[in-house]
Design a protein around this motif. Sequence first.
Motif, PDB file in Angstrom:
ATOM      1  N   VAL A  10       0.883  -1.132  -0.056  1.00 30.40           N
ATOM      2  CA  VAL A  10      -0.124   0.092  -0.245  1.00 30.40           C
ATOM      3  C   VAL A  10       1.035   1.357  -0.063  1.00 30.40           C
ATOM      4  O   VAL A  10       1.699   1.290   0.670  1.00 30.40           O
ATOM      5  CB  VAL A  10      -0.795   0.144   1.417  1.00 30.40           C
ATOM      6  N   VAL A  11       0.612   1.998  -0.654  1.00 28.08           N
ATOM      7  CA  VAL A  11       1.077   3.436  -0.762  1.00 28.08           C
ATOM      8  C   VAL A  11      -0.106   4.517  -0.846  1.00 28.08           C
ATOM      9  O   VAL A  11      -1.099   4.269  -1.460  1.00 28.08           O
ATOM     10  CB  VAL A  11       2.084   3.872  -1.593  1.00 28.08           C
ATOM     11  N   SER A  12       0.051   5.746  -0.305  1.00 27.75           N
ATOM     12  CA  SER A  12      -0.818   6.771  -0.372  1.00 27.75           C
ATOM     13  C   SER A  12      -0.482   8.191  -0.338  1.00 27.75           C
ATOM     14  O   SER A  12       0.656   8.435  -0.103  1.00 27.75           O
ATOM     15  CB  SER A  12      -1.969   6.650   0.740  1.00 27.75           C
ATOM     16  N   SER A  93      -8.564  15.009   0.167  1.00 30.34           N
ATOM     17  CA  SER A  93      -8.676  13.521  -0.447  1.00 30.34           C
ATOM     18  C   SER A  93      -7.464  12.886  -0.227  1.00 30.34           C
ATOM     19  O   SER A  93      -6.490  13.302  -0.311  1.00 30.34           O
ATOM     20  CB  SER A  93      -9.242  13.372  -1.924  1.00 30.34           C
ATOM     21  N   LEU A  94      -7.672  11.466   0.080  1.00 33.93           N
ATOM     22  CA  LEU A  94      -6.724  10.524   0.285  1.00 33.93           C
ATOM     23  C   LEU A  94      -6.692   9.717  -0.788  1.00 33.93           C
ATOM     24  O   LEU A  94      -7.769   8.988  -1.082  1.00 33.93           O
ATOM     25  CB  LEU A  94      -6.593   9.812   1.691  1.00 33.93           C
ATOM     26  N   LEU A  95      -5.651   9.764  -1.675  1.00 34.11           N
ATOM     27  CA  LEU A  95      -5.804   8.534  -2.896  1.00 34.11           C
ATOM     28  C   LEU A  95      -4.754   7.443  -2.234  1.00 34.11           C
ATOM     29  O   LEU A  95      -3.664   7.751  -1.904  1.00 34.11           O
ATOM     30  CB  LEU A  95      -5.004   9.410  -3.829  1.00 34.11           C
ATOM     31  N   VAL A  96      -5.205   6.339  -2.282  1.00 32.67           N
ATOM     32  CA  VAL A  96      -4.667   5.102  -1.860  1.00 32.67           C
ATOM     33  C   VAL A  96      -4.499   4.415  -3.038  1.00 32.67           C
ATOM     34  O   VAL A  96      -5.349   4.045  -3.688  1.00 32.67           O
ATOM     35  CB  VAL A  96      -5.394   4.464  -0.816  1.00 32.67           C
ATOM     36  N   TYR A  97      -3.192   3.499  -3.170  1.00 33.66           N
ATOM     37  CA  TYR A  97      -3.002   2.347  -4.154  1.00 33.66           C
ATOM     38  C   TYR A  97      -2.653   1.348  -3.632  1.00 33.66           C
ATOM     39  O   TYR A  97      -1.662   1.362  -2.717  1.00 33.66           O
ATOM     40  CB  TYR A  97      -1.994   3.266  -5.056  1.00 33.66           C
ATOM     41  N   ARG A  98      -3.297   0.154  -3.664  1.00 33.27           N
ATOM     42  CA  ARG A  98      -2.839  -1.186  -3.157  1.00 33.27           C
ATOM     43  C   ARG A  98      -2.753  -1.929  -4.079  1.00 33.27           C
ATOM     44  O   ARG A  98      -3.609  -2.205  -5.233  1.00 33.27           O
ATOM     45  CB  ARG A  98      -4.121  -1.704  -2.328  1.00 33.27           C
ATOM     46  N   ILE A  99      -1.768  -3.019  -4.059  1.00 27.98           N
ATOM     47  CA  ILE A  99      -1.761  -4.037  -4.919  1.00 27.98           C
ATOM     48  C   ILE A  99      -1.812  -5.403  -3.897  1.00 27.98           C
ATOM     49  O   ILE A  99      -1.321  -5.361  -2.907  1.00 27.98           O
ATOM     50  CB  ILE A  99      -0.168  -4.212  -5.598  1.00 27.98           C
ATOM     51  N   ALA A 120       5.930  -3.774  -6.380  1.00 29.37           N
ATOM     52  CA  ALA A 120       5.916  -2.827  -5.083  1.00 29.37           C
ATOM     53  C   ALA A 120       7.035  -1.765  -5.093  1.00 29.37           C
ATOM     54  O   ALA A 120       6.873  -0.749  -4.585  1.00 29.37           O
ATOM     55  CB  ALA A 120       6.255  -3.758  -3.761  1.00 29.37           C
ATOM     56  N   ARG A 121       7.983  -2.198  -5.631  1.00 26.89           N
ATOM     57  CA  ARG A 121       9.295  -1.199  -5.694  1.00 26.89           C
ATOM     58  C   ARG A 121       8.859   0.046  -6.717  1.00 26.89           C
ATOM     59  O   ARG A 121       9.573   1.153  -6.560  1.00 26.89           O
ATOM     60  CB  ARG A 121      10.676  -2.055  -6.333  1.00 26.89           C
ATOM     61  N   GLY A 122       7.830  -0.394  -7.553  1.00 22.85           N
ATOM     62  CA  GLY A 122       7.792   1.036  -8.460  1.00 22.85           C
ATOM     63  C   GLY A 122       6.398   1.704  -7.857  1.00 22.85           C
ATOM     64  O   GLY A 122       6.022   2.997  -8.597  1.00 22.85           O
ATOM     65  N   MET A 123       5.869   1.233  -6.845  1.00 25.38           N
ATOM     66  CA  MET A 123       4.396   1.723  -6.584  1.00 25.38           C
ATOM     67  C   MET A 123       4.649   3.374  -5.997  1.00 25.38           C
ATOM     68  O   MET A 123       3.630   4.162  -6.355  1.00 25.38           O
ATOM     69  CB  MET A 123       3.911   1.129  -5.258  1.00 25.38           C
ATOM     70  N   ARG A 124       5.742   3.637  -5.283  1.00 28.72           N
ATOM     71  CA  ARG A 124       5.729   5.165  -4.947  1.00 28.72           C
ATOM     72  C   ARG A 124       5.885   6.120  -6.016  1.00 28.72           C
ATOM     73  O   ARG A 124       5.122   7.122  -6.150  1.00 28.72           O
ATOM     74  CB  ARG A 124       6.824   5.246  -3.816  1.00 28.72           C
ATOM     75  N   LYS A 125       6.681   5.734  -7.062  1.00 30.73           N
ATOM     76  CA  LYS A 125       6.782   6.375  -8.253  1.00 30.73           C
ATOM     77  C   LYS A 125       5.519   6.647  -9.157  1.00 30.73           C
ATOM     78  O   LYS A 125       5.262   7.702  -9.631  1.00 30.73           O
ATOM     79  CB  LYS A 125       7.949   5.950  -9.118  1.00 30.73           C
ATOM     80  N   THR A 126       4.823   5.623  -9.283  1.00 33.15           N
ATOM     81  CA  THR A 126       3.480   5.458  -9.821  1.00 33.15           C
ATOM     82  C   THR A 126       2.543   6.488  -9.316  1.00 33.15           C
ATOM     83  O   THR A 126       1.963   6.950  -9.855  1.00 33.15           O
ATOM     84  CB  THR A 126       3.079   3.956  -9.958  1.00 33.15           C
ATOM     85  N   LEU A 127       2.488   6.257  -7.776  1.00 33.21           N
ATOM     86  CA  LEU A 127       1.453   7.042  -7.273  1.00 33.21           C
ATOM     87  C   LEU A 127       1.900   8.585  -7.299  1.00 33.21           C
ATOM     88  O   LEU A 127       1.086   9.493  -7.542  1.00 33.21           O
ATOM     89  CB  LEU A 127       1.311   6.791  -5.857  1.00 33.21           C
ATOM     90  N   THR A 142      -0.513  18.519  -3.479  1.00 24.85           N
ATOM     91  CA  THR A 142      -0.397  16.941  -3.142  1.00 24.85           C
ATOM     92  C   THR A 142       0.664  16.589  -2.505  1.00 24.85           C
ATOM     93  O   THR A 142       1.627  17.139  -2.507  1.00 24.85           O
ATOM     94  CB  THR A 142      -0.322  16.245  -4.547  1.00 24.85           C
ATOM     95  N   ILE A 143       0.610  15.602  -1.555  1.00 20.35           N
ATOM     96  CA  ILE A 143       1.733  14.760  -0.973  1.00 20.35           C
ATOM     97  C   ILE A 143       1.499  13.578  -0.905  1.00 20.35           C
ATOM     98  O   ILE A 143       0.748  12.788  -0.490  1.00 20.35           O
ATOM     99  CB  ILE A 143       1.469  15.390   0.638  1.00 20.35           C
ATOM    100  N   LEU A 144       2.904  12.893  -1.317  1.00 16.36           N
ATOM    101  CA  LEU A 144       3.092  11.507  -1.062  1.00 16.36           C
ATOM    102  C   LEU A 144       3.463  11.172   0.390  1.00 16.36           C
ATOM    103  O   LEU A 144       4.425  11.947   0.899  1.00 16.36           O
ATOM    104  CB  LEU A 144       4.132  11.112  -2.005  1.00 16.36           C
ATOM    105  N   LEU A 145       2.581  10.492   0.968  1.00 11.84           N
ATOM    106  CA  LEU A 145       2.661  10.155   2.365  1.00 11.84           C
ATOM    107  C   LEU A 145       3.660   9.212   2.728  1.00 11.84           C
ATOM    108  O   LEU A 145       4.198   8.072   1.731  1.00 11.84           O
ATOM    109  CB  LEU A 145       1.265   9.713   2.960  1.00 11.84           C
ATOM    110  N   PRO A 146       4.424   9.160   3.930  1.00  5.74           N
ATOM    111  CA  PRO A 146       5.741   8.296   4.260  1.00  5.74           C
ATOM    112  C   PRO A 146       5.061   6.814   4.213  1.00  5.74           C
ATOM    113  O   PRO A 146       3.744   6.659   4.721  1.00  5.74           O
ATOM    114  CB  PRO A 146       6.237   8.769   5.390  1.00  5.74           C
ATOM    115  N   ASP A 147       5.624   5.824   4.097  1.00 10.69           N
ATOM    116  CA  ASP A 147       5.284   4.461   4.161  1.00 10.69           C
ATOM    117  C   ASP A 147       4.955   4.212   5.527  1.00 10.69           C
ATOM    118  O   ASP A 147       5.387   4.741   6.583  1.00 10.69           O
ATOM    119  CB  ASP A 147       6.384   3.258   3.921  1.00 10.69           C
TER     120      ASP A 147
END
Length: 147
Positions: A10-12, A93-99, A120-127, A142-147
Amino acid sequence: MNKRSQTEWVVSGVVEAPIEKVWEVLLDANPLSSTDKSDIFHADESEIYKTSTGKPGEGKITIEVDKKHHSIAIQGEWWYRGVHTVEAHERGSLLVYRIYNVAPGGTWWLAQLVQGPEAARGMRKTLQDLLNTMGARLDCKTILLPD
């Protein structure tokens, strides 16, 4: 809950804009549903809109859009199911990406050890790329939240 049905990765990130605006951009930014947008926008909110692209055995992809819960799921034929969801957040809004690893039987472990970590290694860049698109289109922070 069955271990195999749990979220695996998960990344958000936060988009400082209302859910409905973020949802519209998420739908528009989804290249796999670009030909089906009119159908998606006119679909009944009580039902999940589902479509497929490609042929079985040659990379068929299934797309599910749940307007009521603001989520888009993209699932391949073997192991991958990626879900983007827009949820309420105090700053917009919170945008969440789950695999999820949805591989059947014994192949679940193979995907768990090889395919999943690679994706998973590419998830942060994708989001982050998606957040950048949303920020530009909605003219907001927009803000990419920490893991």
